[in-house]
Design an enzyme around this catalytic site. Structure first.
Site, PDB file in Angstrom:
ATOM      1  CG  ASP A  32       3.092   7.341  -7.033  1.00 15.04           C
ATOM      2  OD1 ASP A  32       2.647   6.997  -5.710  1.00 15.04           O
ATOM      3  OD2 ASP A  32       2.381   7.028  -8.089  1.00 15.04           O
ATOM      4  CB  ILE A  33       2.503   6.414 -11.963  1.00 16.00           C
ATOM      5  CG1 ILE A  33       2.512   6.686 -13.663  1.00 16.00           C
ATOM      6  CG2 ILE A  33       1.151   6.784 -11.417  1.00 16.00           C
ATOM      7  CD1 ILE A  33       1.883   5.334 -14.106  1.00 16.00           C
ATOM      8  CE1 TYR A 140      -6.565  -5.984  -1.966  1.00 11.94           C
ATOM      9  CE2 TYR A 140      -5.146  -4.847  -3.491  1.00 11.94           C
ATOM     10  CZ  TYR A 140      -5.537  -5.017  -2.027  1.00 11.94           C
ATOM     11  OH  TYR A 140      -4.724  -4.923  -0.877  1.00 11.94           O
TER      12      TYR A 140
HETATM   13  C1  VAH Z   1      -8.803  -2.761   0.349  1.00 15.95           C
HETATM   14  N1  VAH Z   1      -7.502  -1.335   1.746  1.00 15.95           N
HETATM   15  O1  VAH Z   1      -9.828  -2.535   0.670  1.00 15.95           O
HETATM   16  C2  VAH Z   1      -7.478  -2.513   0.986  1.00 15.95           C
HETATM   17  C3  VAH Z   1      -6.901  -3.776   1.925  1.00 15.95           C
HETATM   18  C4  VAH Z   1      -7.955  -5.351   3.184  1.00 15.95           C
HETATM   19  C5  VAH Z   1      -8.284  -4.381   2.528  1.00 15.95           C
HETATM   20  O2  VAH Z   1      -6.450  -4.772   0.931  1.00 15.95           O
HETATM   21  O3  VAH Z   1      -8.712  -3.029  -1.167  1.00 15.95           O
END
Ligand code: VAH
Length: 313
Positions: A32-33, A140
């Protein structure tokens, strides 16, 4: 040798634990970092690694010659909206570095987690299928969607055996979540035991697909152990888990802790993220291709979480 990158995280901690129990501590290199967490420090070899530093990462691959690589390092949905460019860079460039070195060092199998965050406001909200419109509106989410495309590309172009699961929100007691939108479902247990009450940052009726960590780890190992010819999805497999709302989770906790009280915050930025995600998932491909079967329903998960958390809180 198995290399786990992102070993300090919520999934990484559990995967290192599970893989070391199966293969022996010295066969699993945790990395890990940041320096290892307590859980990781005492259970086997550890390396500091930065997936964005090609020289450092290449050195780790060269030193350990891994036959399997699990890349868990990522910035999750909520933190990703606060640091969008950093999230894109870590989630995307980090993946590409690992895919390239996995090809160079002839790694046999690579695992990379995707998420139900790859779905968006125009995806079907109930029993979301493996294939459908995907218009994720978090960094994300679209970094995971793009990552899925890259994984399939490296399989088709270089024959790299990379496998992936679109995890729901994950709930476990061995490690805390790291800045996601589903984190409430872990925090609620800690607060219930410490204070007898919890204020949820998601509204009472926000249904989301969730899964107990023991099921998530079992699914990951089943996928990685499946014969390559069984794997028909080289982007990332839907995995359904259990869908529930904060109210339903609180009611289940109250069955074991009658005094527990839940309240709800307003206008938390994570609400909009949760509202863009599916409420339930169809995982028929995982069931068909590699025999997936869920073990933990909501009552079983709540019971197991409280029993285990009580011992360490
Ligand atoms: C998030 N725990 O909340 C992660 C996940 C589906 C949720 O990708 O970003």
């Amino acid at each position: 040798k198995i290399l786990v990158i992102g070993a300090n995280g919520q999934i990484g901690t559990e995967l290192v634990n599970a893989l070391r129990n199966i293969h022996g501590a010295d066969s699993v290199i945790a990395s890990d970092i940041n320096s290892p967490t307590y859980a990781i420090r005492h259970s086997g070899p550890f390396e500091l690694v930065n997936v964005l530093d090609k020289d450092n990462l290449h050195h780790i691959f060269n030193k350990h010659q891994p036959t399997q690589v699990y890349l868990l390092a990522a910035i999750l949905s909520a933190v990703g909206e606060q640091k969008p460019k950093m999230a894109w860079d870590l989630n995307m460039t980090g993946l590409l570095h690992v895919l390239d070195f996995s090809v160079e060092f002839k790694v046999k199998k690579v695992f990379w987690p995707s998420s139900i965050a790859v779905f968006g406001p125009h995806s079907p909200q109930f029993n979301t299928p493996q294939y459908c419109v995907m218009d994720p509106n978090t960094v994300y989410g679209f970094s995971k969607l793009a990552g899925e495309r890259w994984c399939e590309y490296y399989f088709n172009k270089y024959g790299l055996d990379v496998r992936s699961i679109r995890y729901p929100g994950l709930i476990g007691w061995r490690a805390n979540p790291g800045g996601g939108t589903t984190d409430y479902a872990v925090h609620i247990f800690h607060e219930a035991l410490k204070k007898g009450k919890y204020q949820s940052f998601l509204s009472a009726n926000t249904a989301l697909p969730m899964m107990y960590m023991d099921d998530a780890i079992k699914a990951t190992l089943m996928l990685m152990d499946a014969p390559a010819e069984k794997i028909t999805i080289r982007s990332s497999y839907n995995l359904a888990g259990i869908s529930f709302t904060p109210t339903q989770l609180a009611d289940e906790i109250k069955k074991l802790m009658p005094e527990f009280e839940i309240s709800y915050a307003e206008n938390d930025p994570r609400q909009a993220i949760a509202d863009s995600w599916p409420k339930s998932i169809d995982d028929s491909y995982a069931q068909k291709d590699w025999g997936w079967q869920l073990e933990y329903d909501l009552p079983k998960m709540v019971g197991d979480m409280l029993v285990n958390l009580k011992k360490i809180i």
